[in-house]
Design an enzyme around this catalytic site. Structure first.
Site, PDB file in Angstrom:
ATOM      1  N   TYR A 152       0.841  -1.190   0.000  1.00  0.00           N
ATOM      2  CA  TYR A 152       0.000   0.000   0.000  1.00  0.00           C
ATOM      3  C   TYR A 152       0.884   1.250   0.000  1.00  0.00           C
ATOM      4  CZ  TYR A 152      -4.612  -2.073   0.724  1.00  0.00           C
ATOM      5  OH  TYR A 152      -5.796  -2.736   0.560  1.00  0.00           O
ATOM      6  N   GLU A 171      -0.641   4.777  -0.594  1.00  0.00           N
ATOM      7  CA  GLU A 171      -1.525   5.905  -0.887  1.00  0.00           C
ATOM      8  C   GLU A 171      -0.821   7.217  -0.549  1.00  0.00           C
ATOM      9  OE1 GLU A 171      -5.071   5.215   1.291  1.00  0.00           O
ATOM     10  OE2 GLU A 171      -5.637   3.448   0.122  1.00  0.00           O
ATOM     11  N   ASP A 230      -5.239  13.391 -25.135  1.00  0.00           N
ATOM     12  CA  ASP A 230      -5.165  11.992 -24.726  1.00  0.00           C
ATOM     13  C   ASP A 230      -4.385  11.266 -25.820  1.00  0.00           C
ATOM     14  OD1 ASP A 230      -5.526   9.298 -24.257  1.00  0.00           O
ATOM     15  OD2 ASP A 230      -7.653   9.453 -23.762  1.00  0.00           O
ATOM     16  N   THR A 258      -2.074   6.060 -21.584  1.00  0.00           N
ATOM     17  CA  THR A 258      -1.876   4.767 -20.940  1.00  0.00           C
ATOM     18  C   THR A 258      -0.404   4.400 -21.055  1.00  0.00           C
ATOM     19  OG1 THR A 258      -2.509   3.723 -23.023  1.00  0.00           O
ATOM     20  CG2 THR A 258      -4.193   3.866 -21.310  1.00  0.00           C
ATOM     21  N   LYS A 275      -0.366  -0.321 -24.535  1.00  0.00           N
ATOM     22  CA  LYS A 275      -0.509   0.003 -25.962  1.00  0.00           C
ATOM     23  C   LYS A 275       0.873   0.156 -26.611  1.00  0.00           C
ATOM     24  CE  LYS A 275      -5.066   2.188 -25.561  1.00  0.00           C
ATOM     25  NZ  LYS A 275      -5.239   2.420 -24.090  1.00  0.00           N
ATOM     26  N   ARG A 285      -0.045  -2.282 -17.555  1.00  0.00           N
ATOM     27  CA  ARG A 285      -1.332  -1.591 -17.636  1.00  0.00           C
ATOM     28  C   ARG A 285      -1.367  -0.489 -16.589  1.00  0.00           C
ATOM     29  NH1 ARG A 285      -5.200  -3.966 -20.702  1.00  0.00           N
ATOM     30  NH2 ARG A 285      -6.818  -2.815 -19.585  1.00  0.00           N
TER      31      ARG A 285
END
Length: 263
Positions: A60, A62, A205, A231, A234, A240
């Site tokens: 974790y 955050e 984008d 992203t 791609k 990802r």
């Protein structure tokens, strides 16, 4: 023919859950033996597979480097900072955020950072090659923001004169550039001039051309856009995920919007 496959899992998965192991192996064979024609997919490098399957997967973290809500983030901070600095160098970007889990999440964070509910966004229509996360009626963002859509002419190209006329008429707060299916080079400079003329933010984008921009074979939107999303898979061939790049002056509002969108 001898196949060279990356999947190993140190024998653990094969011995503990052979059913899942066999399915993953068959998927790797499918990818290895075929020619991928889906524009949004790519062949991930073995070093990426090794990194995403590492101990970092369950940590974790955050918050942001040096300002986490969890302890024990020393090495995660170092990894995140390294990713940020590398992206700044590759794209000549002033600010980079590497925390979005997807392109859609990155786009939502940008909308929240730059727009107020009811503001208008002008983007490429879905039926002309745009993306469903660009304030279409299929997305959550359409419940918060208004949208108008530009398209392409009979020759398949963007008509910048028509786009300019639409922008003058509609007076959007943001012009969004980017597509899922547009095979031509986009004139980011012309979009910048239109955005300036109508007083709109310019967002790009570039998810589908990110790797081409990084490789220097497609013009970069960074010098012209206020904010750019992409992203990391791609054409970038990474894991990802997604990134947000912008002018340094927008750092605080983007960081805040992305953190708030997670809760």
């Amino acid at each position: 023919m001898t196949r060279v496959l990356y999947t190993d899992y140190s024998g653990c998965l094969k011995s503990r859950d052979k059913e899942i192991f066999d399915l993953l192996r068959e998927e790797e064979i499918r990818q290895n033996d075929g020619i991928e024609l889906i524009a949004s997919e790519n062949y991930t490098a073995p070093e990426v597979l090794e990194a995403v399957g590492s101990v970092a997967m369950w940590k974790y973290a955050e918050g942001y480097p040096g300002k986490r809500y969890y302890g024990g983030c020393r090495y995660i901070d170092a990894i995140e900072n390294l990713a940020i600095e590398r992206l700044k160098k590759v794209f000549n970007a002033e600010y980079v955020n590497v925390q979005p889990h997807s392109g859609t999440e990155a786009n939502l964070a940008v909308y929240a950072a730059f727009l107020k509910p009811g503001d208008k966004v002008m983007a490429m229509g879905l039926n002309f090659g745009g993306h469903l996360s660009h304030i279409t009626n299929l997305s959550l963002s359409s419940q918060l923001y208004q949208s108008v859509f530009y398209g392409v002419g009979a020759d398949g190209h963007l008509n910048m004169n028509e786009i300019r006329e639409m922008a003058i008429k509609e007076k959007p707060q943001m012009i969004l550039v980017g597509a899922s299916a547009y095979p031509f080079i986009i004139d980011f400079k012309a979009f910048r001039e239109i955005a300036d003329e109508v007083g709109a933010y310019l967002m790009v984008d570039m998810a589908h051309i990110c790797g081409l921009v990084a490789g220097g074979v497609h013009p970069s939107p960074i010098p012209y856009a206020d904010v750019v999303t992409s992203t990391t898979h791609k054409t970038a061939r990474g894991p990802r995920g997604a990134i947000i790049m912008a002018k340094k002056e927008y750092e605080k509002q983007i960081d805040g919007a992305l953190i708030n969108s997670a809760f």
